[in-house]
Design a protein around this motif. Structure first.
Motif, PDB file in Angstrom:
ATOM      1  N   GLY A 299       0.802  -1.215   0.000  1.00  0.00           N
ATOM      2  CA  GLY A 299       0.000   0.000   0.000  1.00  0.00           C
ATOM      3  C   GLY A 299       0.835   1.264   0.000  1.00  0.00           C
ATOM      4  N   GLN A 300       2.011   1.225   0.616  1.00  0.00           N
ATOM      5  CA  GLN A 300       2.831   2.433   0.694  1.00  0.00           C
ATOM      6  C   GLN A 300       3.288   2.913  -0.681  1.00  0.00           C
ATOM      7  N   VAL A 301       3.413   1.996  -1.626  1.00  0.00           N
ATOM      8  CA  VAL A 301       3.763   2.401  -2.994  1.00  0.00           C
ATOM      9  C   VAL A 301       2.719   3.378  -3.524  1.00  0.00           C
ATOM     10  N   TYR A 302       1.456   3.062  -3.321  1.00  0.00           N
ATOM     11  CA  TYR A 302       0.368   3.913  -3.812  1.00  0.00           C
ATOM     12  C   TYR A 302       0.239   5.182  -2.975  1.00  0.00           C
ATOM     13  N   TRP A 303       0.500   5.079  -1.684  1.00  0.00           N
ATOM     14  CA  TRP A 303       0.465   6.266  -0.832  1.00  0.00           C
ATOM     15  C   TRP A 303       1.585   7.241  -1.224  1.00  0.00           C
ATOM     16  N   ASN A 304       2.742   6.695  -1.619  1.00  0.00           N
ATOM     17  CA  ASN A 304       3.824   7.568  -2.106  1.00  0.00           C
ATOM     18  C   ASN A 304       3.415   8.272  -3.397  1.00  0.00           C
ATOM     19  N   ASN A 305       2.757   7.543  -4.279  1.00  0.00           N
ATOM     20  CA  ASN A 305       2.253   8.164  -5.507  1.00  0.00           C
ATOM     21  C   ASN A 305       1.249   9.266  -5.189  1.00  0.00           C
ATOM     22  N   ALA A 306       0.392   8.994  -4.214  1.00  0.00           N
ATOM     23  CA  ALA A 306      -0.612   9.993  -3.821  1.00  0.00           C
ATOM     24  C   ALA A 306       0.064  11.241  -3.269  1.00  0.00           C
ATOM     25  N   ARG A 307       1.065  11.063  -2.420  1.00  0.00           N
ATOM     26  CA  ARG A 307       1.760  12.218  -1.846  1.00  0.00           C
ATOM     27  C   ARG A 307       2.365  13.089  -2.939  1.00  0.00           C
ATOM     28  N   THR A 308       3.004  12.459  -3.922  1.00  0.00           N
ATOM     29  CA  THR A 308       3.632  13.217  -5.013  1.00  0.00           C
ATOM     30  C   THR A 308       2.594  14.024  -5.795  1.00  0.00           C
ATOM     31  N   LYS A 309       1.482  13.397  -6.132  1.00  0.00           N
ATOM     32  CA  LYS A 309       0.445  14.087  -6.905  1.00  0.00           C
ATOM     33  C   LYS A 309      -0.219  15.205  -6.102  1.00  0.00           C
ATOM     34  N   LEU A 310      -0.509  14.927  -4.838  1.00  0.00           N
ATOM     35  CA  LEU A 310      -1.159  15.939  -4.002  1.00  0.00           C
ATOM     36  C   LEU A 310      -0.263  17.162  -3.832  1.00  0.00           C
ATOM     37  N   ASN A 311       1.023  16.932  -3.594  1.00  0.00           N
ATOM     38  CA  ASN A 311       1.957  18.052  -3.461  1.00  0.00           C
ATOM     39  C   ASN A 311       2.024  18.868  -4.741  1.00  0.00           C
ATOM     40  N   ALA A 312       2.078  18.174  -5.883  1.00  0.00           N
ATOM     41  CA  ALA A 312       2.162  18.871  -7.168  1.00  0.00           C
ATOM     42  C   ALA A 312       0.925  19.716  -7.440  1.00  0.00           C
ATOM     43  N   ASN A 313      -0.211  19.310  -6.885  1.00  0.00           N
ATOM     44  CA  ASN A 313      -1.466  20.020  -7.125  1.00  0.00           C
ATOM     45  C   ASN A 313      -1.871  20.941  -5.969  1.00  0.00           C
ATOM     46  N   GLY A 314      -0.958  21.121  -5.023  1.00  0.00           N
ATOM     47  CA  GLY A 314      -1.228  22.036  -3.913  1.00  0.00           C
ATOM     48  C   GLY A 314      -2.335  21.573  -2.989  1.00  0.00           C
ATOM     49  N   ILE A 315      -2.475  20.270  -2.836  1.00  0.00           N
ATOM     50  CA  ILE A 315      -3.544  19.716  -1.995  1.00  0.00           C
ATOM     51  C   ILE A 315      -2.949  19.176  -0.702  1.00  0.00           C
ATOM     52  N   THR A 316      -3.480  19.632   0.422  1.00  0.00           N
ATOM     53  CA  THR A 316      -3.040  19.173   1.736  1.00  0.00           C
ATOM     54  C   THR A 316      -4.052  18.177   2.286  1.00  0.00           C
ATOM     55  N   LEU A 317      -3.578  17.002   2.684  1.00  0.00           N
ATOM     56  CA  LEU A 317      -4.433  15.983   3.288  1.00  0.00           C
ATOM     57  C   LEU A 317      -4.243  16.022   4.800  1.00  0.00           C
ATOM     58  N   ASN A 318      -5.297  16.410   5.519  1.00  0.00           N
ATOM     59  CA  ASN A 318      -5.213  16.539   6.969  1.00  0.00           C
ATOM     60  C   ASN A 318      -5.672  15.297   7.712  1.00  0.00           C
ATOM     61  N   ASN A 319      -6.721  14.664   7.216  1.00  0.00           N
ATOM     62  CA  ASN A 319      -7.226  13.426   7.827  1.00  0.00           C
ATOM     63  C   ASN A 319      -7.810  12.538   6.737  1.00  0.00           C
TER      64      ASN A 319
END
Length: 430
Positions: A299-319
């Motif tokens: 699962g961490q592979v996909y979570w790493n992908n999510a982090r990269t995309k969210l950062n690139a799009n200026g999206i902060t995940l709080n919960n």
């Protein structure tokens, strides 16, 4: 001159009446103020006079859809009260007041979980009731009558009528403990079956957080609200089920045939047989917090992908949560709380098991605050890949109502998720 005197004579009775009316109004206002002040003082006196305390049957909602509870209170002074209630162990001391409004109003104005829990929003009380209103309980009560025999109250918000009855010496401690122990025992049950006198067994559904039964033999029948009492269940009013009318069911201790005991009417014409909540059902009906450090290597592979995309799009995940938020979803809190929303994920109990679920992405988008598909395509979609179309085995250290569980993908054992009932902030870095 005569005309002037005539006018004065005509006006004089009117002026006298007006003057008298003003005096009467002042006297009435003064008397009303005195009466309310006396009523407030009397309420304080009555509440504190019984040093042993008071007991109250409490149905927080005026239509009883959340069931009933038992509250205990001991008024120590004009400022302090100790409150106990059966959902929680022990007691808590906080502040209260009796204030003059149209009549005396008793307010529990210092936070005390033993009474304010019933008025908290659903998102704060453990998911009971609506997110904004919860169980719609009161902590402000109009005092209708106060005497040594009873204190009659009316919920200021709900309009429900309640009665506090006096306890005897030592009963605040012994009775509150007995009710709390009975409630704790009942809470472990999440599954109930109706067993009729003919031996027919009918599922009664699942309602672990509220004290209401539905009649499985009559879907149109009124829901049955109850309180948990030391010797069984006491119902809000008389109900009829399986051909029998009742307002109290006795708890029968466990036997080999009924390992968790059962509840029955006086004639033992039917039984309500409890069972502990299966862990997959417990998972399905709660909302669980997720975080990167509690995700397995797959699962961490996909979570790493999510982090990269969210950062690139200026999206902060709080919960981030998975489970039941009114519907089954993965729920996101974004942009420091400015955006909230969810995407549907069905959680299906695997037939014949008590510890397996299958999670399936539905594609339904739920906009709570400013949530749109742009956030989903901006990186949140990566989280779903290790969940979608997979069957997970659930394990936990606690057998009954665990606060944390581990989901292990049956097909890919390295695909695991440990989730928690408590909130985890900043999930991508925890």
């Amino acid at each position: 001159m005569k005309l002037k005197y005539l006018i004065v004579l005509i006006l004089l009775p009117f002026l006298l009446v007006t003057s008298c009316k003003r005096d009467e109004d002042r006297i009435f206002d003064t008397n009303a103020t005195v009466r309310i002040t006396e009523a407030v003082e009397k309420t304080y006196t009555v509440l504190q006079a019984n040093k042993a305390g008071w007991i109250m049957k409490f149905y927080p909602s005026n239509n009883q859809e959340f069931g009933g509870y038992t509250l205990f209170s001991k008024f120590i002074s004009n400022a302090e009260v100790t409150v106990a209630s059966d959902p929680f162990s022990g007691s808590q001391t906080s502040s209260y007041s009796v204030s003059p409004e149209s009549g005396p109003v008793l307010t529990f104005n210092g936070y005390n979980k033993n009474i304010h829990w019933f008025s908290e929003p659903g998102k704060d009380n453990g998911g009971i009731g609506a997110d904004d209103s919860g169980m719609r309980g009161d902590f402000e009560f109009i005092v209708l009558n106060a005497s040594a025999d009873s204190v009659v109250l009316k919920g200021k918000k709900s309009g429900s009528y309640l009665v506090m009855l006096p306890l005897k010496d030592g009963e605040f401690e012994t009775e509150s403990k007995a009710y709390q122990e009975a409630a704790a025992k009942f809470k472990q049950f999440g599954v109930f079956n109706l067993e009729t006198k003919d031996g027919e067994v009918v599922p009664m559904g699942y309602s672990p957080k509220i004290r209401v039964f539905t009649n499985p033999l009559d879907q149109a029948a009124k829901e049955m609200a109850f309180r948990v009492v030391p010797d069984g269940l006491e119902f809000y009013e008389e109900y009829t089920m399986a051909g029998t009318s009742f307002d109290h069911l006795n708890y029968i201790e466990p036997t080999s045939a009924y390992p968790y005991g059962y509840y029955s009417d006086k004639g033992n014409t039917f039984k309500i047989v409890p069972d502990v909540t299966p862990i997959n059902l417990w998972f399905k009906t709660n909302l669980w917090s997720m975080s990167y450090s509690n995700v397995g290597p797959t699962g961490q592979v996909y979570w790493n992908n999510a982090r990269t995309k969210l950062n690139a799009n200026g999206i902060t995940l709080n919960n981030m949560y998975i489970g039941n938020a009114g519907v089954e979803v993965v729920y996101y809190v974004l942009q420091n709380g400015a955006v909230e929303g969810a995407v549907g994920h069905n959680i299906t109990l695997v037939p014949g098991t008590i510890d397996q679920v299958r999670i399936t992405f539905t594609g339904s988008l739920y906009n709570v605050v400013g949530f749109s598909a742009a956030y989903w395509t901006g990186g949140l979609n990566e989280f779903t890949t290790p969940l979608n179309g997979r069957t997970f085995k659930i394990t936990a250290d606690e057998l009954s109502e665990p606060s944390s569980v581990l989901l292990t993908d049956i097909a890919t054992p390295t695909n695991t998720f440990r989730v928690f009932l408590k909130d985890i902030n900043d999930p991508l870095n925890n």
